[in-house]
Structures are given as C-alpha cells and as structure tokens.
Write an enzyme that holds these catalytic residues in place. Sequence first.
Site, PDB file in Angstrom:
ATOM      1  N   LYS A 116       1.034  -1.390   0.259  1.00  0.00           N
ATOM      2  CA  LYS A 116      -0.146   0.205  -0.270  1.00  0.00           C
ATOM      3  C   LYS A 116       0.800   1.071  -0.290  1.00  0.00           C
ATOM      4  O   LYS A 116       0.348   2.314  -0.266  1.00  0.00           O
ATOM      5  CB  LYS A 116      -1.017  -0.176   1.408  1.00  0.00           C
ATOM      6  CG  LYS A 116      -1.616  -0.891   1.136  1.00  0.00           C
ATOM      7  CD  LYS A 116      -3.134  -1.270   0.443  1.00  0.00           C
ATOM      8  CE  LYS A 116      -3.845  -2.286   1.081  1.00  0.00           C
ATOM      9  NZ  LYS A 116      -3.565  -3.323   1.048  1.00  0.00           N
TER      10      LYS A 116
HETATM   11  C1  LIG Z   1      -4.019  -4.945   0.235  1.00  0.00           C
HETATM   12  C2  LIG Z   1      -3.301  -5.761   0.092  1.00  0.00           C
HETATM   13  C3  LIG Z   1      -3.674  -7.169  -0.831  1.00  0.00           C
HETATM   14  C4  LIG Z   1      -4.595  -6.162  -2.140  1.00  0.00           C
HETATM   15  O1  LIG Z   1      -4.896  -5.739  -2.587  1.00  0.00           O
HETATM   16  P1  LIG Z   1      -6.454  -5.476  -3.399  1.00  0.00           P
HETATM   17  O2  LIG Z   1      -5.362  -4.460  -4.363  1.00  0.00           O
HETATM   18  O3  LIG Z   1      -6.510  -4.889  -2.411  1.00  0.00           O
HETATM   19  O4  LIG Z   1      -6.442  -6.531  -4.686  1.00  0.00           O
HETATM   20  C5  LIG Z   1      -2.733  -8.229  -1.037  1.00  0.00           C
HETATM   21  N1  LIG Z   1      -1.772  -8.269  -0.320  1.00  0.00           N
HETATM   22  C6  LIG Z   1      -1.144  -7.004   1.034  1.00  0.00           C
HETATM   23  C7  LIG Z   1      -0.435  -7.607   1.965  1.00  0.00           C
HETATM   24  C8  LIG Z   1      -2.352  -5.982   0.824  1.00  0.00           C
HETATM   25  O5  LIG Z   1      -2.060  -5.663   1.989  1.00  0.00           O
END
Ligand SMILES: *Cc1c(COP(=O)(O)O)cnc(C)c1O
Length: 502
Positions: A116
């Site tokens: 993120k």
């Molecule tokens: C948010 C997240 C995901 C999922 O990603 P999306 O873009 O919501 O599909 C996968 N792995 C981790 C560690 C995340 O924080």
Amino acid sequence: MNYNSTRDKSKVVSASQAIAQGISEEGGLFVPQQLPKYTMDDIKAMLSADYRGRAKKIMGDFLSDFTAEEIEESVNAAYTAEKFGGENPAPISYIESGDKKMALLELWHGPTCAFKDMALQILPHLLTKSVKKTYNGKEAVILVATSGDTGKAALEGFKDVDGTKIMVFYPTGGVSPMQKRQMATQKGDNVSVVAIRGNFDDAQTGVKKIFTNNEIKQRLAENNMLFSSANSINWGRLLPQIVYYFSAYCDMVNEGRIALGDKINVCVPTGNFGNILASFYAMNMGLPVGRFICASNSNNVLTDFIKTGTYDKKRKFFTTISPSMDILVSSNLERLLYHISGENAEKVAELMNALNTEGVYTVDDEIKEKLNKYFWGGYCDDDNTQKTIGDLYKNENYLADTHTAVAVNVYEQYAKETGDMTPVVIASTASPYKFAKAVLASVTDEALPEDEFSMVDELSAKTGTAVPAPLASLKDAEERFSFVCDVDEMPQTVLSGLSING
Ligand SMILES: *Cc1c(COP(=O)(O)O)cnc(C)c1O
C-alpha cells in the site's frame, strides 16, 4: 486527459477533480477516457531511467492538468531511498530452480512494510495539489476505515502533510497485534487513530455515514474543510501502481532475464482488485502481458466469478492468515467490467445495482469471453498457504509473507493446469514480519513464543533475515492512541477530533 464515471458517461472530470473527489456522485468510479499508448521504442526509452524517471513519464501522461514541476515534486518526495530502503523502491527477487521460474516483485520495502505504501506515499502529494486546483484553500480531512494495512499506510503518507488531517478507525480486536501497534504509535501532528467496538464492516459503514451526513459536511464547510478519501477506489491510488509493472519489465530486460518485446504473465494476490487491475491497464498501454492470474484465499468470490461469470457475495466470510484479502466486495472489479464491456456504463450501473440489492450478478457471454481471454483465477486456503511458505523457505531459501504465498501457490496451480511457462511476475505484497505468527509457524515445528515481538525475534534468528527497521522500532515506541468508542459515537469523535464541535 479527462475521466468518466463507470456508471454515467455524461460525468466528465479532470484528473485533479477525480482525485480530489475520490468517487463520482452516483457511486461510479473514475476511469481515464483513453490511455497513453507506448510502443516498444517508448519502453526501450524507459530502460535507462530509474524508478522515479519512469514514474514521472507514466504519471505525467495521465495527470494532464498537473504541471511537470508538480509531478516531479510529488515523485521525488514519495520514492526516496530513505523511505524505501534503497534506490529502487520495487526490487525483484528471482526464484529459478528446475522448471520453477518466478520473478517476485517486492512491493513492501516502504515505511509500513506492505505494498500500500507504493501508492499511499505519493497520494498525499497528488491529493493536496488536486484540492488546491479544484477547491482552493480548503483543508482536506481524510477519513479511513481499515482492517489493518491501509490505515497505517495512509497515516504514514499523510502525517504532517500541510493542508490535511487524517483520522483512522479500526475494529478493536480485528487487526493483528503488529498492525495495532503500528497505528497506536503513529507520529505526526495531524493524525488521530480510534478503535471502535465492532468489526471492520461497522467501521466502514460508520465512515460512509459520516461522509454523507449533511450536518457534518456543513460544519466542515463553515470551517473551510472538506472530506476526502484515501481508499483504493481513488484514481490517485491506482495510477501509481501502473508504474511498477513497467518498471519491473524494464528491470527484467536490464538484468537479462527477458528480451525487450518478450511476453510476461502477471500473478497478484488479490482483495479489492486494485493491484491486478493496474497491471491490466499497463497491458492496455502496451506492456506485453499474456495472462493475469488472480489469486485469492478462501474468500474466493473472484475465483468463482472468473470461472462462472457469476459474482455472488452471499457466502460465508472467512477470517484467514492473509487478512488483507479477506473481502467479498471487490470494488475495483467495477473498472474492469467497464473496460471489457466496451465502456458500457449502463450495463455496469445495472450490474452494480444488482450486487447492491440482490448480492449477485451474472455477466453476459461476451464479457465472460473477454474476461477469460485475459484472466485466470485460483485460490489457496490457510493450510496450503502455510505449506507454500514452508516449501519456499526450505527449497528456495525465500521467506514469503502469507499473501505472497497465496499468489505463489495459485501460480503453481496455473502452470500445472495450463503448461504455460511464460516468465511470470508475482506481486510480493507484504513483509513476512507483518504476519510473524503465521510465517513462523510455517517454518518451524517448535512451540511459538507468546508475544508478537518474541515471534519477530525468533523468526529473524531462525531464518537469518533482518527485521525491517520500521517494525523493529515499534517495540519500544510510545503509544499515543488508546481511545476506543462505540460506532454511534463516531460522528461526535470526528467533530471533536477536528475541534469543530461548536
Ligand atoms: C491490500 C493488500 C492486498 C490486496 O490488494 P488489492 O489491490 O486490494 O487487490 C494483498 N496483499 C496485501 C499485503 C495487502 O495489503
């Protein structure tokens, strides 16, 4: 370049308006009206640039009402070697043994150790500039409901950013001990963190209610503030994610793993469908991608959708060891439906309305065919996730987190079923130390220690890998936020947090 709403094509906004507003009034998501197209020569020209150079080129082509200086400033401030532990914020680890050949694109070297950060380190810069262009002089108030990773990444991105305030709500008891500690110790003068008595859905519903509460909005307006959103439906969060797919391709060419022009496949551990959708945009801009492999945990609503064409959210919800993918309504799928239906906004509005009212929809054969041309879906439960972590560690000496392990497992299912041996880029989305308990249990047969930081230390001692500095420093950090409230106290908490409760 302008942006349309996925549910109403007559809505046309600029890039800065799309980012400042977050979501269209009728509930649709903003999508670019057309995409920049890159030839192989354009990609060749990116080979000699670093990550920041590639980001400036790609983001600049989308943000047409930003000046080159504004983009330069945003990119340079976000992707520093200091924040990402090195010059390349998204390095690749290769696993190549026998017929196993995987490029793990590590997107978790940022300040909060999850992918993120790749978007939330730059979003505050894009958002403050967007607000200045569209609602000059207003202060942006960011409200976030989080199940863990987004809240911390948003806090870290927005801390001490002029012209913004951020409040994060998380379900008390609904986040991992490490995630809770990350948020409770957050630094910054414009941040606040509140635990609510309820689950994640309660937190999210509470935030949505505040967003649409006219009395509160009025109070904000009187104080020269406005609400804004940092969650993954904001175009300003999706756009930065396109960059790392181009960048990974360039790095693989430069490192001699593929030749310029070669096709790759992409495999992504998926929750809200943002990360994998970014790679789909990259393909439509000219990146040679063959197949998109969508990996889910036991909450396998997307696997079923890709296989059957029916999206059905009325199912049991599982709490898994890959919690950031525990989601049944995958918001960014709406953007994919818009593009593969031939930009049919009426159709998308109809499907989303069915999802809201009946909890289920089925796409027609034409959409289903397009979907299967590009996407392959699979899932992996907790037992197989732990087995995959153990095998990867034992056989390849690679320590993966729970989300990344889901992707590796599903990729192996894909390769076995299809025989497709195209080089694959697998998104590695979190540091294993963020989910120390499940990861440690996967690589040892011994009894686990009781508390989180003992597990972290033991994982490090056992595997000889380093604890990321931002997590190590939490052990002795001061707790600043311990406030807990009921869901119906959230509006009052926001007003008093902003000191505008009159
Ligand atoms: C948010 C997240 C995901 C999922 O990603 P999306 O873009 O919501 O599909 C996968 N792995 C981790 C560690 C995340 O924080």
